[in-house]
Design a protein around this motif. Structure first.
Motif, PDB file in Angstrom:
ATOM      1  N   ARG A   7     -18.791 -42.629  -4.164  1.00 51.18           N
ATOM      2  CA  ARG A   7     -18.396 -43.710  -5.239  1.00 51.18           C
ATOM      3  C   ARG A   7     -18.026 -45.261  -5.115  1.00 51.18           C
ATOM      4  O   ARG A   7     -17.836 -45.586  -4.187  1.00 51.18           O
ATOM      5  CB  ARG A   7     -16.626 -43.092  -5.241  1.00 51.18           C
ATOM      6  N   THR A  33     -11.337 -39.839 -11.323  1.00 52.36           N
ATOM      7  CA  THR A  33     -10.449 -39.394 -10.839  1.00 52.36           C
ATOM      8  C   THR A  33     -11.125 -38.309  -9.748  1.00 52.36           C
ATOM      9  O   THR A  33     -12.243 -37.551 -10.021  1.00 52.36           O
ATOM     10  CB  THR A  33      -9.109 -38.979 -10.359  1.00 52.36           C
ATOM     11  N   THR A  34     -11.284 -37.912  -8.182  1.00 53.31           N
ATOM     12  CA  THR A  34     -12.154 -37.273  -7.425  1.00 53.31           C
ATOM     13  C   THR A  34     -11.463 -35.648  -8.245  1.00 53.31           C
ATOM     14  O   THR A  34     -12.372 -35.323  -8.244  1.00 53.31           O
ATOM     15  CB  THR A  34     -11.563 -37.407  -6.253  1.00 53.31           C
ATOM     16  N   THR A  66      -9.305 -40.590  -4.632  1.00 54.20           N
ATOM     17  CA  THR A  66      -8.881 -41.564  -5.774  1.00 54.20           C
ATOM     18  C   THR A  66      -7.211 -41.219  -5.202  1.00 54.20           C
ATOM     19  O   THR A  66      -7.090 -40.626  -5.235  1.00 54.20           O
ATOM     20  CB  THR A  66      -9.234 -41.679  -6.917  1.00 54.20           C
ATOM     21  N   ARG A  67      -6.247 -42.414  -5.839  1.00 55.91           N
ATOM     22  CA  ARG A  67      -5.529 -42.627  -5.380  1.00 55.91           C
ATOM     23  C   ARG A  67      -4.443 -42.157  -5.623  1.00 55.91           C
ATOM     24  O   ARG A  67      -2.935 -41.766  -5.574  1.00 55.91           O
ATOM     25  CB  ARG A  67      -5.046 -44.835  -5.156  1.00 55.91           C
TER      26      ARG A  67
END
Length: 317
Positions: A7, A33-34, A66-67
């Protein structure tokens, strides 16, 4: 066949791509997002992607997790690390679980910021598992069906402020400062036939070129299948969530002998922890601004290589 996915940011846009031999092939589509990415792509869908059009050195590598995803961790999950942490591996009969703040996630080559109040900054190379499906009820996971739950694997470094974690008994706070959770560079997607490699991976961490940690995942005490079975009875997981599986021995932290711990237990709290700080500050293994930490996870026999994570330590405020 495994596929290394990256990414990245390039010319102001965040994209996903297949990384191979120093080149990146952009993957069509935008995935915020993942979870969004893994709901569409797998090792099978990306197996034929190649012919990179970007030099990997020309892009900014971002965390492939991702967070928005959960960041769950196992602690003291290698026998020798238990011993150096002051635990008796023959008496510790439980799987230690904690979480890190997702805001600590960062890219594989980003600096690690040592807050001004932190003097005992430690490192922990870990294998990270990224989930391929939601788990919302208790399930029985075995080596035979583990591939149904794991999309791929990543390098994680669980940086830890020992002078917060230990005296305050605060795993979450001591391990969650911003930048304390670099992930990547690659998310290595695995197909069903490769899931056995989870027990054959070599982990290594060096500081300024000196090897500090070196072990193999065959020495995990609580393996992925056993851990997922247990945790599925505790909480929900979702596609793209991350489980870091613990670190080998070789950390900077030094725990006093049982005899010294008994003596320290008789002291007032402020004297006990003053002694702890005095002993730990003598250890040169703790990270200082200017240090460079490199981590790798690979299995040469299986052709699996998660790349090299490289973090420079910088002074924070």
């Amino acid at each position: 066949m495994s596929v290394n996915v990256i990414r990245y940011e390039f010319e102001g846009a965040i994209r996903w791509g297949v990384a191979k031999a120093g080149l990146v092939t952009p993957i069509d589509g935008e995935y915020a997002t993942t979870a969004d990415f893994l709901k569409v792509h797998s090792a099978q869908t990306l197996a034929g992607v190649g012919g990179g059009t970007l030099a990997e050195s020309s892009v900014r590598c971002l965390s492939p997790v991702t967070r928005n995803q959960q960041f769950v961790c196992q602690g003291a999950n290698y026998r020798q690390h238990m011993i150096e942490s002051g635990l008796n591996p023959d008496e510790k009969t439980y799987n230690m679980i904690f979480t890190k703040a997702t805001s600590c996630m960062t890219g594989a080559y980003e600096p690690v910021i040592r807050p001004a109040a932190v003097k005992l900054l430690d490192y922990e190379v870990e294998l990270g598992l990224v989930f391929s499906r939601d788990i919302t009820s208790k399930v029985r996971v075995t080596d035979a069906n583990l591939h149904e739950f794991i999309a791929g694997i990543v390098i994680v470094n669980d940086y830890s402020a020992r002078d917060v974690q230990i005296p305050q008994m605060q795993f979450y706070k001591g391990k969650s400062f911003r930048s304390f959770g670099p992930v990547g560079p690659y998310l290595c997607l695995l197909d069903a036939s490769e899931i056995g490699v989870l027990g054959e991976l070599d982990l290594q961490l060096s500081v300024n070129g000196e090897i500090r940690q070196k072990d193999n995942t065959r020495n995990l005490v609580y393996g992925p299948a056993e851990t997922l079975t247990e945790l599925s009875g505790v909480q929900d997981f979702h596609v793209g969530d991350l489980l870091a599986t613990g670190t080998p021995s070789g950390c900077a932290l030094s725990v006093p002998s049982p005899g010294k711990q008994k003596i320290a237990a008789l002291l007032p709290e402020h004297k006990k922890w003053a002694m702890f700080h005095k002993i730990q500050l003598k250890r040169t293994q703790y990270l200082k601004p200017g240090d460079v930490v490199e981590t790798s996870i690979r299995c040469a026999e299986a052709g699996i290589d998660l790349g090299v994570q490289r973090n420079a330590v910088v002074q924070g405020v």
